[in-house]
Write a protein that holds these residues in place. Sequence first.
Motif, PDB file in Angstrom:
ATOM      1  N   ALA A  16      -8.301   4.100  -4.155  1.00  0.00           N
ATOM      2  CA  ALA A  16      -9.148   4.562  -3.045  1.00  0.00           C
ATOM      3  C   ALA A  16      -8.454   4.332  -1.706  1.00  0.00           C
ATOM      4  O   ALA A  16      -8.615   5.126  -0.774  1.00  0.00           O
ATOM      5  CB  ALA A  16     -10.491   3.839  -3.070  1.00  0.00           C
ATOM      6  N   CYS A  17      -7.661   3.292  -1.602  1.00  0.00           N
ATOM      7  CA  CYS A  17      -6.935   2.967  -0.366  1.00  0.00           C
ATOM      8  C   CYS A  17      -5.759   3.920  -0.151  1.00  0.00           C
ATOM      9  O   CYS A  17      -5.296   4.099   0.979  1.00  0.00           O
ATOM     10  CB  CYS A  17      -6.406   1.542  -0.429  1.00  0.00           C
ATOM     11  SG  CYS A  17      -7.633   0.305  -0.879  1.00  0.00           S
ATOM     12  N   ALA A  18      -5.283   4.504  -1.246  1.00  0.00           N
ATOM     13  CA  ALA A  18      -4.102   5.362  -1.186  1.00  0.00           C
ATOM     14  C   ALA A  18      -4.328   6.632  -0.373  1.00  0.00           C
ATOM     15  O   ALA A  18      -3.367   7.321  -0.033  1.00  0.00           O
ATOM     16  CB  ALA A  18      -3.634   5.714  -2.597  1.00  0.00           C
ATOM     17  N   ALA A  19      -5.573   6.915  -0.026  1.00  0.00           N
ATOM     18  CA  ALA A  19      -5.838   8.056   0.851  1.00  0.00           C
ATOM     19  C   ALA A  19      -5.201   7.825   2.216  1.00  0.00           C
ATOM     20  O   ALA A  19      -4.820   8.776   2.893  1.00  0.00           O
ATOM     21  CB  ALA A  19      -7.341   8.269   1.002  1.00  0.00           C
ATOM     22  N   CYS A  20      -5.064   6.558   2.606  1.00  0.00           N
ATOM     23  CA  CYS A  20      -4.501   6.221   3.926  1.00  0.00           C
ATOM     24  C   CYS A  20      -3.272   5.315   3.871  1.00  0.00           C
ATOM     25  O   CYS A  20      -2.559   5.197   4.864  1.00  0.00           O
ATOM     26  CB  CYS A  20      -5.557   5.536   4.789  1.00  0.00           C
ATOM     27  SG  CYS A  20      -6.963   6.589   5.179  1.00  0.00           S
ATOM     28  N   HIS A  21      -3.065   4.619   2.753  1.00  0.00           N
ATOM     29  CA  HIS A  21      -1.981   3.635   2.664  1.00  0.00           C
ATOM     30  C   HIS A  21      -1.038   3.933   1.511  1.00  0.00           C
ATOM     31  O   HIS A  21      -1.485   4.184   0.398  1.00  0.00           O
ATOM     32  CB  HIS A  21      -2.546   2.224   2.445  1.00  0.00           C
ATOM     33  CG  HIS A  21      -3.349   1.704   3.574  1.00  0.00           C
ATOM     34  ND1 HIS A  21      -2.782   1.171   4.705  1.00  0.00           N
ATOM     35  CD2 HIS A  21      -4.688   1.638   3.755  1.00  0.00           C
ATOM     36  CE1 HIS A  21      -3.738   0.797   5.527  1.00  0.00           C
ATOM     37  NE2 HIS A  21      -4.907   1.078   4.983  1.00  0.00           N
ATOM     38  N   THR A  22       0.259   3.861   1.799  1.00  0.00           N
ATOM     39  CA  THR A  22       1.265   3.877   0.739  1.00  0.00           C
ATOM     40  C   THR A  22       1.594   2.425   0.418  1.00  0.00           C
ATOM     41  O   THR A  22       1.279   1.514   1.184  1.00  0.00           O
ATOM     42  CB  THR A  22       2.535   4.630   1.192  1.00  0.00           C
ATOM     43  OG1 THR A  22       3.008   4.022   2.397  1.00  0.00           O
ATOM     44  CG2 THR A  22       2.245   6.101   1.429  1.00  0.00           C
ATOM     45  N   VAL A  23       2.241   2.206  -0.715  1.00  0.00           N
ATOM     46  CA  VAL A  23       2.593   0.850  -1.111  1.00  0.00           C
ATOM     47  C   VAL A  23       3.923   0.857  -1.878  1.00  0.00           C
ATOM     48  O   VAL A  23       4.103   0.136  -2.822  1.00  0.00           O
ATOM     49  CB  VAL A  23       1.439   0.187  -1.903  1.00  0.00           C
ATOM     50  CG1 VAL A  23       1.239   0.809  -3.261  1.00  0.00           C
ATOM     51  CG2 VAL A  23       1.614  -1.315  -1.978  1.00  0.00           C
ATOM     52  N   ARG A  24       4.839   1.700  -1.401  1.00  0.00           N
ATOM     53  CA  ARG A  24       6.180   1.769  -1.995  1.00  0.00           C
ATOM     54  C   ARG A  24       7.208   1.425  -0.929  1.00  0.00           C
ATOM     55  O   ARG A  24       7.038   1.761   0.246  1.00  0.00           O
ATOM     56  CB  ARG A  24       6.448   3.175  -2.534  1.00  0.00           C
ATOM     57  CG  ARG A  24       5.577   3.582  -3.694  1.00  0.00           C
ATOM     58  CD  ARG A  24       5.844   5.004  -4.155  1.00  0.00           C
ATOM     59  NE  ARG A  24       6.116   5.969  -3.099  1.00  0.00           N
ATOM     60  CZ  ARG A  24       5.204   6.607  -2.381  1.00  0.00           C
ATOM     61  NH1 ARG A  24       3.923   6.386  -2.584  1.00  0.00           N
ATOM     62  NH2 ARG A  24       5.552   7.480  -1.457  1.00  0.00           N
ATOM     63  N   GLN A  25       8.272   0.795  -1.340  1.00  0.00           N
ATOM     64  CA  GLN A  25       9.325   0.413  -0.399  1.00  0.00           C
ATOM     65  C   GLN A  25       9.830   1.649   0.342  1.00  0.00           C
ATOM     66  O   GLN A  25      10.128   2.676  -0.260  1.00  0.00           O
ATOM     67  CB  GLN A  25      10.473  -0.269  -1.130  1.00  0.00           C
ATOM     68  CG  GLN A  25      11.495  -0.865  -0.200  1.00  0.00           C
ATOM     69  CD  GLN A  25      12.529  -1.699  -0.943  1.00  0.00           C
ATOM     70  OE1 GLN A  25      12.682  -1.601  -2.145  1.00  0.00           O
ATOM     71  NE2 GLN A  25      13.216  -2.539  -0.209  1.00  0.00           N
ATOM     72  N   GLN A  26       9.875   1.554   1.645  1.00  0.00           N
ATOM     73  CA  GLN A  26      10.363   2.582   2.564  1.00  0.00           C
ATOM     74  C   GLN A  26       9.550   3.879   2.523  1.00  0.00           C
ATOM     75  O   GLN A  26      10.006   4.907   3.009  1.00  0.00           O
ATOM     76  CB  GLN A  26      11.847   2.847   2.345  1.00  0.00           C
ATOM     77  CG  GLN A  26      12.678   1.622   2.625  1.00  0.00           C
ATOM     78  CD  GLN A  26      14.157   1.865   2.491  1.00  0.00           C
ATOM     79  OE1 GLN A  26      14.634   2.984   2.343  1.00  0.00           O
ATOM     80  NE2 GLN A  26      14.923   0.789   2.574  1.00  0.00           N
ATOM     81  N   ALA A  27       8.343   3.831   1.967  1.00  0.00           N
ATOM     82  CA  ALA A  27       7.476   5.011   2.010  1.00  0.00           C
ATOM     83  C   ALA A  27       6.963   5.163   3.437  1.00  0.00           C
ATOM     84  O   ALA A  27       6.853   4.182   4.178  1.00  0.00           O
ATOM     85  CB  ALA A  27       6.311   4.849   1.039  1.00  0.00           C
ATOM     86  N   PRO A  28       6.644   6.377   3.838  1.00  0.00           N
ATOM     87  CA  PRO A  28       6.144   6.577   5.201  1.00  0.00           C
ATOM     88  C   PRO A  28       4.729   6.024   5.365  1.00  0.00           C
ATOM     89  O   PRO A  28       4.008   5.837   4.393  1.00  0.00           O
ATOM     90  CB  PRO A  28       6.136   8.099   5.353  1.00  0.00           C
ATOM     91  CG  PRO A  28       5.988   8.605   3.962  1.00  0.00           C
ATOM     92  CD  PRO A  28       6.721   7.624   3.082  1.00  0.00           C
ATOM     93  N   ASP A  29       4.380   5.756   6.618  1.00  0.00           N
ATOM     94  CA  ASP A  29       3.001   5.403   6.926  1.00  0.00           C
ATOM     95  C   ASP A  29       2.167   6.664   6.787  1.00  0.00           C
ATOM     96  O   ASP A  29       2.666   7.772   6.934  1.00  0.00           O
ATOM     97  CB  ASP A  29       2.884   4.870   8.360  1.00  0.00           C
ATOM     98  CG  ASP A  29       3.668   3.581   8.554  1.00  0.00           C
ATOM     99  OD1 ASP A  29       3.706   2.758   7.618  1.00  0.00           O
ATOM    100  OD2 ASP A  29       4.240   3.403   9.642  1.00  0.00           O
TER     101      ASP A  29
END
Length: 136
Positions: free
Chosen positions: A43-56
């Motif tokens: 559900a958070c992934a709509a606004c947040h990435t959580v991968r190294q060097q992924a864009p905001d």
Amino acid sequence: MLLLAGCARDDREARRRAAGANAVLADYLRVADAGAGGRSFAACAACHTVRQQAPDAGGPNLYGVMGKTVTGASARFAYTAALQSVGGVWTPARMDRWLRSPAAFAPGTRMAFAGIADPLERADVIAFLSSQGPTR
């Protein structure tokens, strides 16, 4: 220290019992399941990435967020003054407060998220975030 149990999706009540009758955050973290937290994080992934060097995205990339300063998850993201005024680093206790109610943690934050009422689900998300990034 977090114990990231390899629990099945349907074991929530067993984990809740294992946490104890008057469980506190440490008890929930002891039985936390990073896999369940990852599913909740969807559900958070709509606004947040959580991968190294992924864009905001709408919010900062949260790769390696645990142990970083509250406004240090992304050097590229424009954090609100409300969040900047909080200071400190993301610990499990602080992340628990944030996930419970972002508006109570940082009054004036722009984050449009009501929070997660269930303490076990918050512990699962903390376990997931703790597993995403370098070990501190």
